[in-house]
Design an enzyme around this catalytic site. Structure first.
Site, PDB file in Angstrom:
ATOM      1  N   ARG A  83       0.846  -1.196   0.000  1.00 47.43           N
ATOM      2  CA  ARG A  83       0.000   0.000   0.000  1.00 47.43           C
ATOM      3  C   ARG A  83       0.879   1.244   0.000  1.00 47.43           C
ATOM      4  O   ARG A  83       1.774   1.381   0.835  1.00 47.43           O
ATOM      5  CB  ARG A  83      -0.932  -0.004   1.220  1.00 47.43           C
ATOM      6  CG  ARG A  83      -1.797   1.226   1.304  1.00 47.43           C
ATOM      7  CD  ARG A  83      -2.875   1.138   2.395  1.00 47.43           C
ATOM      8  NE  ARG A  83      -3.586   2.393   2.475  1.00 47.43           N
ATOM      9  CZ  ARG A  83      -3.659   3.159   3.563  1.00 47.43           C
ATOM     10  NH1 ARG A  83      -3.123   2.766   4.701  1.00 47.43           N
ATOM     11  NH2 ARG A  83      -4.299   4.321   3.520  1.00 47.43           N
ATOM     12  N   HIS A 130      -3.475  10.913   0.873  1.00 52.66           N
ATOM     13  CA  HIS A 130      -2.955  10.696   2.229  1.00 52.66           C
ATOM     14  C   HIS A 130      -2.366  12.024   2.686  1.00 52.66           C
ATOM     15  O   HIS A 130      -1.183  12.136   3.001  1.00 52.66           O
ATOM     16  CB  HIS A 130      -1.936   9.558   2.231  1.00 52.66           C
ATOM     17  CG  HIS A 130      -1.680   8.950   3.588  1.00 52.66           C
ATOM     18  ND1 HIS A 130      -1.801   7.601   3.849  1.00 52.66           N
ATOM     19  CD2 HIS A 130      -1.299   9.509   4.765  1.00 52.66           C
ATOM     20  CE1 HIS A 130      -1.500   7.363   5.117  1.00 52.66           C
ATOM     21  NE2 HIS A 130      -1.185   8.508   5.701  1.00 52.66           N
ATOM     22  N   GLU A 175      -8.080   8.180   6.259  1.00 51.15           N
ATOM     23  CA  GLU A 175      -8.379   8.782   7.557  1.00 51.15           C
ATOM     24  C   GLU A 175      -8.880  10.219   7.475  1.00 51.15           C
ATOM     25  O   GLU A 175      -8.187  11.163   7.911  1.00 51.15           O
ATOM     26  CB  GLU A 175      -7.144   8.724   8.467  1.00 51.15           C
ATOM     27  CG  GLU A 175      -6.647   7.319   8.720  1.00 51.15           C
ATOM     28  CD  GLU A 175      -5.440   7.284   9.672  1.00 51.15           C
ATOM     29  OE1 GLU A 175      -4.846   8.348   9.941  1.00 51.15           O
ATOM     30  OE2 GLU A 175      -5.103   6.187  10.141  1.00 51.15           O
ATOM     31  N   ASN A 301      -8.346   1.474   9.761  1.00 49.81           N
ATOM     32  CA  ASN A 301      -7.054   1.605  10.433  1.00 49.81           C
ATOM     33  C   ASN A 301      -7.312   1.540  11.920  1.00 49.81           C
ATOM     34  O   ASN A 301      -8.116   2.317  12.455  1.00 49.81           O
ATOM     35  CB  ASN A 301      -6.392   2.954  10.107  1.00 49.81           C
ATOM     36  CG  ASN A 301      -5.921   3.025   8.667  1.00 49.81           C
ATOM     37  OD1 ASN A 301      -5.998   2.041   7.925  1.00 49.81           O
ATOM     38  ND2 ASN A 301      -5.427   4.185   8.265  1.00 49.81           N
ATOM     39  N   TYR A 303      -5.572   1.552  15.736  1.00 45.99           N
ATOM     40  CA  TYR A 303      -4.408   1.758  16.598  1.00 45.99           C
ATOM     41  C   TYR A 303      -4.738   1.587  18.081  1.00 45.99           C
ATOM     42  O   TYR A 303      -4.024   0.914  18.793  1.00 45.99           O
ATOM     43  CB  TYR A 303      -3.796   3.149  16.348  1.00 45.99           C
ATOM     44  CG  TYR A 303      -3.067   3.199  15.017  1.00 45.99           C
ATOM     45  CD1 TYR A 303      -1.739   2.808  14.917  1.00 45.99           C
ATOM     46  CD2 TYR A 303      -3.721   3.589  13.851  1.00 45.99           C
ATOM     47  CE1 TYR A 303      -1.068   2.813  13.699  1.00 45.99           C
ATOM     48  CE2 TYR A 303      -3.064   3.590  12.631  1.00 45.99           C
ATOM     49  CZ  TYR A 303      -1.738   3.204  12.561  1.00 45.99           C
ATOM     50  OH  TYR A 303      -1.082   3.194  11.359  1.00 45.99           O
ATOM     51  N   GLU A 363      -4.219  -0.381   8.069  1.00 47.01           N
ATOM     52  CA  GLU A 363      -3.089   0.038   8.913  1.00 47.01           C
ATOM     53  C   GLU A 363      -3.278  -0.524  10.310  1.00 47.01           C
ATOM     54  O   GLU A 363      -4.398  -0.556  10.843  1.00 47.01           O
ATOM     55  CB  GLU A 363      -2.996   1.566   9.059  1.00 47.01           C
ATOM     56  CG  GLU A 363      -2.472   2.284   7.862  1.00 47.01           C
ATOM     57  CD  GLU A 363      -2.362   3.796   8.081  1.00 47.01           C
ATOM     58  OE1 GLU A 363      -2.149   4.239   9.230  1.00 47.01           O
ATOM     59  OE2 GLU A 363      -2.500   4.528   7.097  1.00 47.01           O
TER      60      GLU A 363
HETATM   61  O1  IFM Z   1       1.672   7.698  10.340  1.00 42.68           O
HETATM   62  C1  IFM Z   1       0.293   7.656  10.442  1.00 42.68           C
HETATM   63  C2  IFM Z   1      -0.334   7.481   9.079  1.00 42.68           C
HETATM   64  O2  IFM Z   1       0.035   8.489   8.210  1.00 42.68           O
HETATM   65  C3  IFM Z   1      -1.841   7.484   9.201  1.00 42.68           C
HETATM   66  N1  IFM Z   1      -2.293   6.559  10.194  1.00 42.68           N
HETATM   67  C4  IFM Z   1      -1.661   6.585  11.486  1.00 42.68           C
HETATM   68  C5  IFM Z   1      -0.155   6.517  11.322  1.00 42.68           C
HETATM   69  C6  IFM Z   1       0.526   6.546  12.708  1.00 42.68           C
HETATM   70  O3  IFM Z   1       0.197   7.705  13.395  1.00 42.68           O
END
Ligand code: IFM
Length: 453
Positions: A83, A130, A175, A301, A303, A363
């Site tokens: 990606r 992005h 995002e 994504n 986290y 992600e």
């Molecule tokens: O680095 C970023 C990415 O650009 C978008 N998603 C989260 C990642 C970590 O913060």
């Protein structure tokens, strides 16, 4: 659940997609090369105090010149998907052809990059946006201006006509929360704004540009596989009190439902609209139908989870919810809670409430302090554990029937982490920025073993 038993590749369906994820501004460098125009991040980096280490993306990982070596490394890991994102200012340096020609050298770079992926058996997954908006468009209001939607469509048209014979997987936006809320309201990301109304109008235009681009890409790319990627968070309340439970619903409204609801044909959430009042975006007839244009997958994504409590005194946000830091939980270098269970909670919630046909986990990753040892190793035990435990959680979700079809580790390389500059390393490969040497960390070595089992 502890998630301490690392899964093997064979625990996942044979056709599961395994990838790594990157983005243009964070790795490419070549900030002023081959006719590239200025982006809002180039400009933002010049503003004193915006980037924690005062750095910029001019060189970054020099991927623009070193991509063959980086793709060799990706192939060596055994991933089958790669990606990347395309830098709009390389293609249309001033945002639109109305303000200058299409930059052939920029298109030629992505030709080379995509060809190099295909030569290595890496399936290209292209993200169109992005966050590196051409600065010339920002001068006209950026995403707060409806004209940026038309400009995005022109850019999408140019790129998909050129690469669509080889690139089948397209992600319109990465995002929107970050590009809109952190960019136009929270004053953390480019272009650096403080207005909720601007952020909401920007998010509407981003979503509209997504929906309109879906139809355009379908016309230009036979067999296209199209989606949008959202950063989503599972959210819990700090207590069972009615006040905290209501705060959870409010926070979720702006954080998650603001994007999911319109994409899945429900329009903007009524409760959130009521709370934002006069800051609500201007929506024209037909916009909501366009935003809900069916896609092939939802990119997620993941986290970290969030816990919130009622915050009646809040002045910053009409959601009146404050983040409560949990005690005694593991955290990454960013302070983000490590929660594999959160991934399961998020995925099952998305499936239950929205039922997308396909989810791609576009992600997932973590930042920790990394040390390059004299024998060129990086023993990133915490990142390795993070990766293993999140894959164990992913397996639970897949086994439970959540239609996740692919996993992309963020990120192949350490890179420019936006307002944090180069202070935060997310790579499974270490980048020594002084020499541009790449070293697979223990997490990267393990991912390679996992993929080759
Ligand atoms: O680095 C970023 C990415 O650009 C978008 N998603 C989260 C990642 C970590 O913060």
């Amino acid at each position: 659940m502890s998630f301490n038993n690392a899964p093997t590749r064979k625990d996942f369906p044979a056709d599961f997609r395994w990838g790594v994820s990157t983005s243009s501004f964070q790795i490419e460098g070549a900030g002023q090369e081959d006719g590239k125009g200025e982006s809002i991040w180039d400009r933002f980096c010049k503003e004193p105090g915006r980037i924690r280490d005062g750095s910029n993306g001019n060189v970054a990982c020099d991927h623009y010149h070193r991509y063959p070596q980086d793709l060799d490394m990706a192939r060596g890991l055994g991933v089958n998907a790669y990606r990347f994102s395309i830098a709009w200012p390389r293609i249309l340096p001033n945002g639109t052809s109305g303000r200058g020609a299409v930059n052939e050298a920029g298109l030629a770079f992505y030709d080379r990059l995509v060809d190099a992926m295909l030569e290595r058996g890496l399936d290209p997954w292209a993200t169109l946006y992005h966050w590196d908006l051409p600065q010339a468009l920002q001068e006209q209001g950026g995403w707060t201006s409806r004209d940026t939607v038309a400009a995005f469509l022109e850019y999408t048209d140019v790129v998909t006509r050129r690469l669509g014979d080889r690139v089948k997987h397209w992600i319109t936006h990465n995002e929107p929360w970050c590009s809109c809320m952190m960019g136009y309201w929270e004053n953390i990301h480019a272009p650096g704004g403080t207005s909720l109304a601007d952020a909401l109008q920007a998010s509407h235009h981003v979503l509209l540009s997504h929906g309109q681009a879906v139809s355009l890409i379908r016309n230009n790319v036979p067999g296209a596989d199209i989606g949008i990627t959202l950063s989503l968070h599972p959210i819990t309340a700090a207590s069972d009190s009615a006040a905290d439970q209501a705060a959870l619903v409010r926070h979720d409204g702006l954080r998650n439902r603001w994007f999911l609801d319109p994409l899945f044909g429900r329009g903007y959430p009524a409760d959130t609209l009521a709370l934002v009042g006069g800051a609500a975006p201007k929506v024209l007839a037909g916009d909501l139908e366009a935003i809900a244009t069916p896609t092939d997958f939802l990119g997620v994504n993941y986290y970290f989870p969030e816990m919130v409590a009622d915050d009646p005194q809040a002045t910053h946000s009409p959601m009146r919810a404050k983040i409560v830091e949990k005690d005694g939980v593991e955290r990454t270098g960013f302070g983000w809670e490590v929660s594999p269970q959160g991934l399961i909670d998020l995925l099952t919630r998305v499936q239950r409430d929205y039922n997308p046909a396909v989810i791609q986990l576009t992600e997932n990753g973590s930042t920790f302090e990394d040390v390059l040892t004299p024998d060129s190793r990086v023993h990133d035990t915490e990142r390795l554990r993070y990766l293993q435990r999140h894959l164990a959680a992913l397996k639970v979700a897949v086994d439970a029937g959540v239609p996740v079809k692919g996993y992309f580790a963020w990120s192949l390389l350490d890179n420019f982490e936006w307002a944090e500059g180069y202070l935060r390393r997310f790579g499974i490969a270490y980048v020594d920025y002084a020499t541009q040497q790449r070293v697979l960390k223990d997490s990267g070595l393990w991912y390679g073993q996992f993929l080759n089992e």
